[in-house]
Design a protein around this motif. Sequence first.
Motif, PDB file in Angstrom:
ATOM      1  N   LEU A 273       0.850  -1.194   0.000  1.00 27.40           N
ATOM      2  CA  LEU A 273       0.000   0.000   0.000  1.00 27.40           C
ATOM      3  C   LEU A 273       0.885   1.242   0.000  1.00 27.40           C
ATOM      4  N   PRO A 274       0.509   2.269  -0.758  1.00 27.85           N
ATOM      5  CA  PRO A 274       1.297   3.510  -0.766  1.00 27.85           C
ATOM      6  C   PRO A 274       1.199   4.245   0.556  1.00 27.85           C
ATOM      7  N   GLN A 275       2.132   5.162   0.795  1.00 30.43           N
ATOM      8  CA  GLN A 275       2.135   5.940   2.030  1.00 30.43           C
ATOM      9  C   GLN A 275       1.130   7.078   1.985  1.00 30.43           C
ATOM     10  N   ASP A 276       0.953   7.667   0.803  1.00 32.69           N
ATOM     11  CA  ASP A 276       0.031   8.786   0.663  1.00 32.69           C
ATOM     12  C   ASP A 276      -1.404   8.344   0.943  1.00 32.69           C
ATOM     13  N   SER A 277      -2.129   9.123   1.737  1.00 33.39           N
ATOM     14  CA  SER A 277      -3.475   8.732   2.165  1.00 33.39           C
ATOM     15  C   SER A 277      -4.444   8.607   0.995  1.00 33.39           C
ATOM     16  N   TYR A 278      -4.373   9.554   0.062  1.00 31.40           N
ATOM     17  CA  TYR A 278      -5.280   9.504  -1.086  1.00 31.40           C
ATOM     18  C   TYR A 278      -4.976   8.299  -1.976  1.00 31.40           C
ATOM     19  N   GLU A 279      -3.696   8.080  -2.265  1.00 30.81           N
ATOM     20  CA  GLU A 279      -3.314   6.941  -3.097  1.00 30.81           C
ATOM     21  C   GLU A 279      -3.683   5.617  -2.426  1.00 30.81           C
ATOM     22  N   LYS A 280      -3.555   5.596  -1.113  1.00 28.38           N
ATOM     23  CA  LYS A 280      -3.938   4.392  -0.363  1.00 28.38           C
ATOM     24  C   LYS A 280      -5.443   4.139  -0.481  1.00 28.38           C
ATOM     25  N   ALA A 281      -6.231   5.205  -0.375  1.00 25.08           N
ATOM     26  CA  ALA A 281      -7.688   5.078  -0.516  1.00 25.08           C
ATOM     27  C   ALA A 281      -8.059   4.599  -1.914  1.00 25.08           C
ATOM     28  N   MET A 282      -7.374   5.120  -2.941  1.00 26.42           N
ATOM     29  CA  MET A 282      -7.646   4.709  -4.320  1.00 26.42           C
ATOM     30  C   MET A 282      -7.289   3.235  -4.539  1.00 26.42           C
ATOM     31  N   ALA A 283      -6.196   2.795  -3.942  1.00 24.63           N
ATOM     32  CA  ALA A 283      -5.812   1.386  -4.063  1.00 24.63           C
ATOM     33  C   ALA A 283      -6.874   0.487  -3.440  1.00 24.63           C
TER      34      ALA A 283
END
Length: 299
Positions: A141-151
Motif C-alpha cells: 500500500l502507498p504511504q500517501d493517504s489519497y493513493e492508499k484510498a484509491m488502491a
Amino acid sequence: MESVFSKAYTSLSMKFLNVGDHLYWFLNVSFVFNVVHASSVESCFGYRDKAMEEVRMCEEVKVFGTWAIPFSRGVELALRLKGVPYEYIEEDIYKNKSPLLLKYNPVHKKVPVLLHNEKPIAESLVILEYIEETWKNNPILPQDSYEKAMARFWAKFIGDKCWTAIRKPEWSPESEREKAMEEARECLKALESALNGNKLYGGHTIGLVDIAANFTGFWLSIVQEATGRELLSAHKFPLLSNWSHCGIVQECLLPQRQGIGHLQSSYCSTLNKQPMCPSILNKQQTTNQMAPISGVQNS
C-alpha cells in the motif's frame, strides 16, 4: 536574627538550585551521549527492529485456499512479496470442506483463511491489510493517504464486480454470451484506466491492486478459450495487456497446481464442449508452495 520567612525562602531556593543543577547535568550528559553515540544507538535500534522482524518470520503462518480461486492466490502472493514462509493447505470447497476450515471460518465457510499463530483471519482484503500491517517490508500500500484510498477502492471494485463479470461469459448460454462479454469488457476498460499509464498498478512495484487483479493473468485465457472470443487484446487494452504479460506478474500468477483438469472438466460439462485447454491441462504442480519472489522491482 533571621525571620522565619527568610529561612523558609533560603531553604526553598537551595532546593530549586539543587534540582536545577541536577537537571542541567542530566541534559548535558544526554546531549553528549546522543552526539557521540548516535550511530551506535541507531544501530542498536536497527538490530532490534531486524530481530523483531526475524521473530515474525519464524511465526506459524498457514493459508487455507483453493488453487483456482484468485483470492487465495492473492494471499499467497502477498506473503511471497513479504518473504514470509507459510504452509499452504489445499481445500476442496466444492465437495469436502475440512473441519479446520469450518473451525477457522465458521461464518462464511470459504477460502482464503490466514492462520497466524493460531489466530484466524478471513476475507481476502482483510487478510491483505493484516499482512501489510504485520510485516512492514515490501509494502503493498502507498504511504500517501489519497493513493492508499484509491488502491483500496480499486481492489474492492475488482473483487465485487470484475471477478463475476469476467467469469460470466463462461457460464452464459449462447444467446446471452455477447451481453456478458460486453459487461466483461467494461470492467477491463476500467482496469485499463486504473493503470494510469504505469506498467504496474503499484507504480514501480507490485501493490494491492496488482494482487487483487491477479485473476486476469489466468482466468482471461480460459474465458477466451472457452468462448472462442477475444476479451483482452493488445489493440483495445494495451496497458492491461502489457500488465498481464509482465515478467513479474507472470511469475506470480501462472498456476502451478495439479487439479486443473477438474476445472476444465467442470467448465466443459457446463458448456457442453470438448476439453478446452489441453496445453494448460499438462501443467503440473512442482512444489507444495509458491516459491518466494526474489525481486519485486519492476524491470
